[in-house]
Scaffold this motif. Structure first.
Motif, PDB file in Angstrom:
ATOM      1  N   THR A 127      -7.799 -11.006   0.863  1.00 14.33           N
ATOM      2  CA  THR A 127      -6.348 -10.872   0.938  1.00 14.33           C
ATOM      3  C   THR A 127      -5.995  -9.462   1.398  1.00 14.33           C
ATOM      4  N   ILE A 128      -5.204  -9.390   2.451  1.00 16.17           N
ATOM      5  CA  ILE A 128      -4.715  -8.100   2.930  1.00 16.17           C
ATOM      6  C   ILE A 128      -3.307  -7.888   2.394  1.00 16.17           C
ATOM      7  N   SER A 129      -3.012  -6.650   2.013  1.00 13.61           N
ATOM      8  CA  SER A 129      -1.674  -6.306   1.540  1.00 13.61           C
ATOM      9  C   SER A 129      -1.409  -4.846   1.872  1.00 13.61           C
ATOM     10  N   ARG A 130      -0.166  -4.446   1.739  1.00 14.06           N
ATOM     11  CA  ARG A 130       0.178  -3.055   2.029  1.00 14.06           C
ATOM     12  C   ARG A 130       1.281  -2.595   1.092  1.00 14.06           C
ATOM     13  N   ASP A 131       1.313  -1.280   0.871  1.00 10.99           N
ATOM     14  CA  ASP A 131       2.356  -0.642   0.094  1.00 10.99           C
ATOM     15  C   ASP A 131       2.890   0.494   0.950  1.00 10.99           C
ATOM     16  N   ASN A 132       4.010   0.264   1.600  1.00 17.24           N
ATOM     17  CA  ASN A 132       4.538   1.266   2.524  1.00 17.24           C
ATOM     18  C   ASN A 132       5.004   2.531   1.803  1.00 17.24           C
ATOM     19  N   ALA A 133       5.370   2.401   0.543  1.00 20.35           N
ATOM     20  CA  ALA A 133       5.768   3.584  -0.223  1.00 20.35           C
ATOM     21  C   ALA A 133       4.580   4.501  -0.480  1.00 20.35           C
ATOM     22  N   LYS A 134       3.387   3.917  -0.511  1.00 22.47           N
ATOM     23  CA  LYS A 134       2.167   4.697  -0.752  1.00 22.47           C
ATOM     24  C   LYS A 134       1.351   4.919   0.520  1.00 22.47           C
ATOM     25  N   ASN A 135       1.876   4.457   1.656  1.00 25.13           N
ATOM     26  CA  ASN A 135       1.154   4.610   2.929  1.00 25.13           C
ATOM     27  C   ASN A 135      -0.267   4.070   2.838  1.00 25.13           C
ATOM     28  N   THR A 136      -0.424   2.906   2.228  1.00 26.46           N
ATOM     29  CA  THR A 136      -1.755   2.369   1.973  1.00 26.46           C
ATOM     30  C   THR A 136      -1.807   0.875   2.292  1.00 26.46           C
ATOM     31  N   VAL A 137      -2.906   0.476   2.884  1.00 25.84           N
ATOM     32  CA  VAL A 137      -3.183  -0.943   3.090  1.00 25.84           C
ATOM     33  C   VAL A 137      -4.458  -1.278   2.319  1.00 25.84           C
ATOM     34  N   TYR A 138      -4.501  -2.491   1.793  1.00 25.32           N
ATOM     35  CA  TYR A 138      -5.605  -2.921   0.934  1.00 25.32           C
ATOM     36  C   TYR A 138      -6.284  -4.156   1.510  1.00 25.32           C
ATOM     37  N   LEU A 139      -7.535  -4.322   1.119  1.00 22.74           N
ATOM     38  CA  LEU A 139      -8.245  -5.564   1.405  1.00 22.74           C
ATOM     39  C   LEU A 139      -8.964  -5.977   0.129  1.00 22.74           C
ATOM     40  N   GLN A 140      -8.428  -6.993  -0.527  1.00 22.33           N
ATOM     41  CA  GLN A 140      -9.070  -7.547  -1.711  1.00 22.33           C
ATOM     42  C   GLN A 140     -10.089  -8.578  -1.261  1.00 22.33           C
ATOM     43  N   MET A 141     -11.337  -8.375  -1.650  1.00 25.38           N
ATOM     44  CA  MET A 141     -12.417  -9.246  -1.211  1.00 25.38           C
ATOM     45  C   MET A 141     -13.041  -9.914  -2.431  1.00 25.38           C
ATOM     46  N   ASN A 142     -12.924 -11.221  -2.504  1.00 23.43           N
ATOM     47  CA  ASN A 142     -13.476 -12.001  -3.603  1.00 23.43           C
ATOM     48  C   ASN A 142     -14.567 -12.935  -3.085  1.00 23.43           C
ATOM     49  N   SER A 143     -15.363 -13.442  -4.010  1.00 27.88           N
ATOM     50  CA  SER A 143     -16.432 -14.391  -3.666  1.00 27.88           C
ATOM     51  C   SER A 143     -17.274 -13.863  -2.502  1.00 27.88           C
ATOM     52  N   LEU A 144     -17.679 -12.628  -2.619  1.00 27.38           N
ATOM     53  CA  LEU A 144     -18.401 -11.982  -1.531  1.00 27.38           C
ATOM     54  C   LEU A 144     -19.751 -12.642  -1.294  1.00 27.38           C
ATOM     55  N   LYS A 145     -20.150 -12.650  -0.028  1.00 29.09           N
ATOM     56  CA  LYS A 145     -21.404 -13.251   0.402  1.00 29.09           C
ATOM     57  C   LYS A 145     -22.261 -12.182   1.099  1.00 29.09           C
ATOM     58  N   PRO A 146     -23.572 -12.367   1.131  1.00 28.44           N
ATOM     59  CA  PRO A 146     -24.417 -11.387   1.834  1.00 28.44           C
ATOM     60  C   PRO A 146     -23.988 -11.180   3.285  1.00 28.44           C
ATOM     61  N   GLU A 147     -23.474 -12.211   3.917  1.00 29.73           N
ATOM     62  CA  GLU A 147     -23.045 -12.073   5.319  1.00 29.73           C
ATOM     63  C   GLU A 147     -21.777 -11.255   5.472  1.00 29.73           C
ATOM     64  N   ASP A 148     -21.153 -10.867   4.382  1.00 25.84           N
ATOM     65  CA  ASP A 148     -20.005  -9.964   4.444  1.00 25.84           C
ATOM     66  C   ASP A 148     -20.446  -8.500   4.541  1.00 25.84           C
ATOM     67  N   THR A 149     -21.736  -8.253   4.427  1.00 19.45           N
ATOM     68  CA  THR A 149     -22.259  -6.897   4.506  1.00 19.45           C
ATOM     69  C   THR A 149     -21.961  -6.284   5.866  1.00 19.45           C
ATOM     70  N   ALA A 150     -21.319  -5.123   5.867  1.00 13.79           N
ATOM     71  CA  ALA A 150     -20.917  -4.453   7.108  1.00 13.79           C
ATOM     72  C   ALA A 150     -20.219  -3.150   6.764  1.00 13.79           C
ATOM     73  N   VAL A 151     -19.963  -2.369   7.793  1.00 11.52           N
ATOM     74  CA  VAL A 151     -19.043  -1.245   7.663  1.00 11.52           C
ATOM     75  C   VAL A 151     -17.646  -1.779   7.953  1.00 11.52           C
ATOM     76  N   TYR A 152     -16.723  -1.512   7.048  1.00 14.71           N
ATOM     77  CA  TYR A 152     -15.357  -2.006   7.182  1.00 14.71           C
ATOM     78  C   TYR A 152     -14.445  -0.871   7.640  1.00 14.71           C
ATOM     79  N   TYR A 153     -13.645  -1.172   8.649  1.00 16.03           N
ATOM     80  CA  TYR A 153     -12.734  -0.196   9.228  1.00 16.03           C
ATOM     81  C   TYR A 153     -11.292  -0.682   9.114  1.00 16.03           C
TER      82      TYR A 153
END
Length: 122
Positions: free
Chosen positions: A69-95
């Motif tokens: 789930t992607i979300s953002r808080d413009n008051a905090k100048n921040t964007v988030y990525l909540q990652m659940n049920s992670l799998k080995p194939e999710d392994t990577a550098v995230y940008y």
């Protein structure tokens, strides 16, 4: 210009969760759509998720739908990525990246963070 700094990566077991954060500098954060991409060793940089300037519109890669789930808080100048049920194939550098509009194409994003490593063990 926007400077982006990701955090929150790490090592997690399969089935676990992580939340990535991307802090943006400057007062124009709300002017940009934001995206998350990932790149595994030897592979191209792939789209993960994107969110509109106001947060009312999101897009996801099929491989992460229902888990991330992607979300953002413009008051905090921040964007988030909540990652659940992670799998080995999710392994990577995230940008995280900033663009003028929501897109799944890396070339449409003008600003990029340095990346944060996510490793999912089986």
């Amino acid at each position: 210009q926007v400077q982006l700094v990701e955090s929150g990566g790490g090592l997690v077991q399969a089935g676990g969760s992580l939340r990535l954060s991307c802090a943006a500098s400057g007062r124009t954060f709300s002017s940009y759509a934001m995206g998350w991409f990932r790149q595994a060793p030897g592979k191209e940089r792939d789209f993960v998720a994107a969110i509109s300037r106001t947060g009312d519109s999101t897009r996801y890669a099929d491989s992460v739908k229902g888990r991330f789930t992607i979300s953002r808080d413009n008051a905090k100048n921040t964007v988030y990525l909540q990652m659940n049920s992670l799998k080995p194939e999710d392994t990577a550098v995230y940008y995280c990246a900033a663009a003028s509009f929501v897109s799944f194409l890396p070339r449409t994003y003008a600003y990029w963070g340095q990346g944060t490593q996510v490793t999912v063990s089986s």
